[in-house]
Design an enzyme around this catalytic site. Structure first.
Site, PDB file in Angstrom:
ATOM      1  N   ASN A  68       1.026  -0.903  -0.152  1.00 25.40           N
ATOM      2  CA  ASN A  68      -0.103  -0.135   0.042  1.00 25.40           C
ATOM      3  C   ASN A  68       0.860   1.335  -0.215  1.00 25.40           C
ATOM      4  O   ASN A  68       1.398   1.640   1.009  1.00 25.40           O
ATOM      5  CB  ASN A  68      -0.964  -0.268   1.347  1.00 25.40           C
ATOM      6  CG  ASN A  68      -1.638   1.332   1.404  1.00 25.40           C
ATOM      7  OD1 ASN A  68      -1.757   1.980   0.363  1.00 25.40           O
ATOM      8  ND2 ASN A  68      -2.489   1.284   2.560  1.00 25.40           N
TER       9      ASN A  68
ATOM     10  N   LYS B 191       0.018   4.183  -0.400  1.00 26.80           N
ATOM     11  CA  LYS B 191      -0.725   5.367   0.246  1.00 26.80           C
ATOM     12  C   LYS B 191      -0.656   6.614  -1.009  1.00 26.80           C
ATOM     13  O   LYS B 191      -0.260   6.459  -2.022  1.00 26.80           O
ATOM     14  CB  LYS B 191      -0.276   5.681   1.544  1.00 26.80           C
ATOM     15  CG  LYS B 191      -0.229   4.368   2.374  1.00 26.80           C
ATOM     16  CD  LYS B 191      -0.194   4.682   4.003  1.00 26.80           C
ATOM     17  CE  LYS B 191      -0.152   3.306   4.797  1.00 26.80           C
ATOM     18  NZ  LYS B 191      -0.409   3.567   6.005  1.00 26.80           N
TER      19      LYS B 191
ATOM     20  N   HIS C 124      -9.843   1.366   4.883  1.00 25.86           N
ATOM     21  CA  HIS C 124      -8.394   1.647   5.618  1.00 25.86           C
ATOM     22  C   HIS C 124      -8.560   2.577   6.555  1.00 25.86           C
ATOM     23  O   HIS C 124      -9.517   3.591   6.664  1.00 25.86           O
ATOM     24  CB  HIS C 124      -7.288   2.302   4.819  1.00 25.86           C
ATOM     25  CG  HIS C 124      -5.923   2.216   5.289  1.00 25.86           C
ATOM     26  ND1 HIS C 124      -5.463   3.212   6.137  1.00 25.86           N
ATOM     27  CD2 HIS C 124      -4.976   1.313   5.233  1.00 25.86           C
ATOM     28  CE1 HIS C 124      -4.471   2.722   6.579  1.00 25.86           C
ATOM     29  NE2 HIS C 124      -4.148   1.638   5.708  1.00 25.86           N
TER      30      HIS C 124
ATOM     31  N   GLU D 290      -7.148   5.107   7.760  1.00 26.35           N
ATOM     32  CA  GLU D 290      -6.963   6.521   7.249  1.00 26.35           C
ATOM     33  C   GLU D 290      -7.981   7.231   6.683  1.00 26.35           C
ATOM     34  O   GLU D 290      -8.339   8.076   7.006  1.00 26.35           O
ATOM     35  CB  GLU D 290      -5.372   6.408   6.502  1.00 26.35           C
ATOM     36  CG  GLU D 290      -4.306   6.344   7.349  1.00 26.35           C
ATOM     37  CD  GLU D 290      -3.243   5.587   6.668  1.00 26.35           C
ATOM     38  OE1 GLU D 290      -3.248   5.625   5.361  1.00 26.35           O
ATOM     39  OE2 GLU D 290      -2.434   5.149   7.448  1.00 26.35           O
TER      40      GLU D 290
ATOM     41  N   GLU E  47      -5.274  -4.514  11.104  1.00 28.80           N
ATOM     42  CA  GLU E  47      -4.229  -3.367  10.977  1.00 28.80           C
ATOM     43  C   GLU E  47      -4.459  -2.545  12.310  1.00 28.80           C
ATOM     44  O   GLU E  47      -5.326  -1.663  12.314  1.00 28.80           O
ATOM     45  CB  GLU E  47      -4.409  -2.423   9.782  1.00 28.80           C
ATOM     46  CG  GLU E  47      -4.162  -3.110   8.793  1.00 28.80           C
ATOM     47  CD  GLU E  47      -3.254  -2.123   7.639  1.00 28.80           C
ATOM     48  OE1 GLU E  47      -2.285  -2.216   6.846  1.00 28.80           O
ATOM     49  OE2 GLU E  47      -4.079  -1.076   7.256  1.00 28.80           O
TER      50      GLU E  47
ATOM     51  N   GLY F 245       2.367   2.826  10.737  1.00 24.12           N
ATOM     52  CA  GLY F 245       3.472   3.957  10.760  1.00 24.12           C
ATOM     53  C   GLY F 245       4.303   4.112  11.942  1.00 24.12           C
ATOM     54  O   GLY F 245       4.965   5.212  11.908  1.00 24.12           O
TER      55      GLY F 245
ATOM     56  N   SER G  55       3.431  -1.746  10.474  1.00 21.85           N
ATOM     57  CA  SER G  55       4.864  -1.632  10.499  1.00 21.85           C
ATOM     58  C   SER G  55       5.439  -3.050  10.347  1.00 21.85           C
ATOM     59  O   SER G  55       6.503  -3.476  10.857  1.00 21.85           O
ATOM     60  CB  SER G  55       5.267  -1.204  12.017  1.00 21.85           C
ATOM     61  OG  SER G  55       4.792   0.103  12.082  1.00 21.85           O
TER      62      SER G  55
HETATM   63  P1  13P Z   1       2.960   0.828   7.845  1.00 24.39           P
HETATM   64  O1  13P Z   1       3.471  -0.487   7.246  1.00 24.39           O
HETATM   65  O2  13P Z   1       3.700   2.047   7.230  1.00 24.39           O
HETATM   66  O3  13P Z   1       2.700   0.694   9.267  1.00 24.39           O
HETATM   67  O4  13P Z   1       1.517   0.865   7.072  1.00 24.39           O
HETATM   68  C1  13P Z   1       0.580  -0.029   7.144  1.00 24.39           C
HETATM   69  C2  13P Z   1      -0.667   0.150   6.432  1.00 24.39           C
HETATM   70  O5  13P Z   1      -1.408   0.914   6.868  1.00 24.39           O
HETATM   71  C3  13P Z   1      -0.813  -0.611   5.386  1.00 24.39           C
HETATM   72  O6  13P Z   1      -2.322  -0.369   4.860  1.00 24.39           O
END
Ligand code: 13P
Length: 259
Positions: free
Chosen positions: A14, A16, A100, A102, A172, A178, A219
């Site tokens: 991903n 993003k 997601h 976010e 997640e 992150g 992560s």
């Molecule tokens: P990170 O691997 O940066 O923690 O992000 C995970 C994520 O949100 C994947 O969708």
């Protein structure tokens, strides 16, 4: 519980909204080069909508498939700024991330919106990747299980999975995304079992085992992926930060294949 899920680990990148167009194409080229080593894994790369066409061309014939980070819940119509699953399918996208954290946070994406997106994707024979996860406070207050069950039920209640359908649920934890933080693999295993129980309440255990993969995201990196994938319920990983570097991402795929 591992069933067929682990014959082929699923590794989803991903990206993003983190890359310029040129950086995305450069990364796609490097992933294509490395992808001969992905044999045995199913690798899906999810760029921004703006790069879908160019990344599709680059990944064509490689060991990595193209996915998307989101879609709208209608196939067509007066929905300014939205992208329909059919438009994604035209680029060869079969796998779409939905809900997601976010998007839930910044765009107030609701359980109902997520449900409608999953419904349309399944109706088109596409594979939704439903993201669920608890916040730091929910976990601290002992509300993790309740929150996850609610997210699973809001997204999936009233849906049917028939022979051709495939669904992925990505656990997640919001507080890990992150952060660069490792999480106890036993906590992942426990939480995946909680999610699986909710899925079994909606579908049947055999439908869950045949049609649904549960994967982990938060992560994930080359160092921790082996410990996570060693857990029986973990069918794959959803990778953010570590997917932005071709060498690290390829090491994640290699680690997933080894475990
Ligand atoms: P990170 O691997 O940066 O923690 O992000 C995970 C994520 O949100 C994947 O969708």
């Amino acid at each position: 519980m591992r069933g067929n899920n682990h014959k082929q680990p699923l590794v989803i990148a991903n990206w993003k909204m983190k890359l310029t167009a040129s950086a995305a194409l450069d990364l796609a080229r490097k992933i294509k080069k490395a992808s001969a080593k992905y044999r045995g894994a199913e690798v899906v790369v999810c760029p921004s909508f703006t790069e879908l066409g160019a990344v599709a061309d680059i990944l064509d014939g490689s060991g990595a498939a193209l996915g998307a980070q989101d879609c709208f819940w209608e196939e067509q119509g007066a929905f300014t700024g939205e992208v329909s699953p059919k438009q994604l399918a035209a680029y060869g996208v079969a796998t779409v991330i939905v809900g997601h954290s976010e998007r839930r946070e910044h765009l107030r994406e609701s359980g109902d919106m997520i449900h409608k997106k999953i419904r349309v994707l399944l109706s088109l024979g596409m594979r939704p990747v439903l993201c669920v996860g608890e916040s730091f406070d929910e976990r601290a207050e002992g509300q993790k299980e309740v929150s996850l069950a609610a997210q699973v039920h809001q997204a999936l209640d009233g849906l049917w999975l028939t022979r051709a359908h495939e669904l992925v649920v990505a656990y997640e934890p919001v507080w890990v995304i992150g952060s660069g933080q490792d999480i106890d693999p036993n906590e992942i295993e426990h939480t995946h079992q909680v999610i699986r129980q909710s899925l079994c309440d909606i579908f049947t255990p055999s439908v869950v085992d045949e049609h649904i993969k549960i994967i982990y995201g938060g992560s994930v990196d080359p160092e921790n992926v082996g410990r996570y994938m060693a857990k029986p319920s973990v069918a794959g990983v959803l990778v953010g930060t570590a997917s932005l570097d071709a060498t690290r991402f390829s090491a994640v795929v290699a680690g997933a294949l080894k475990s």
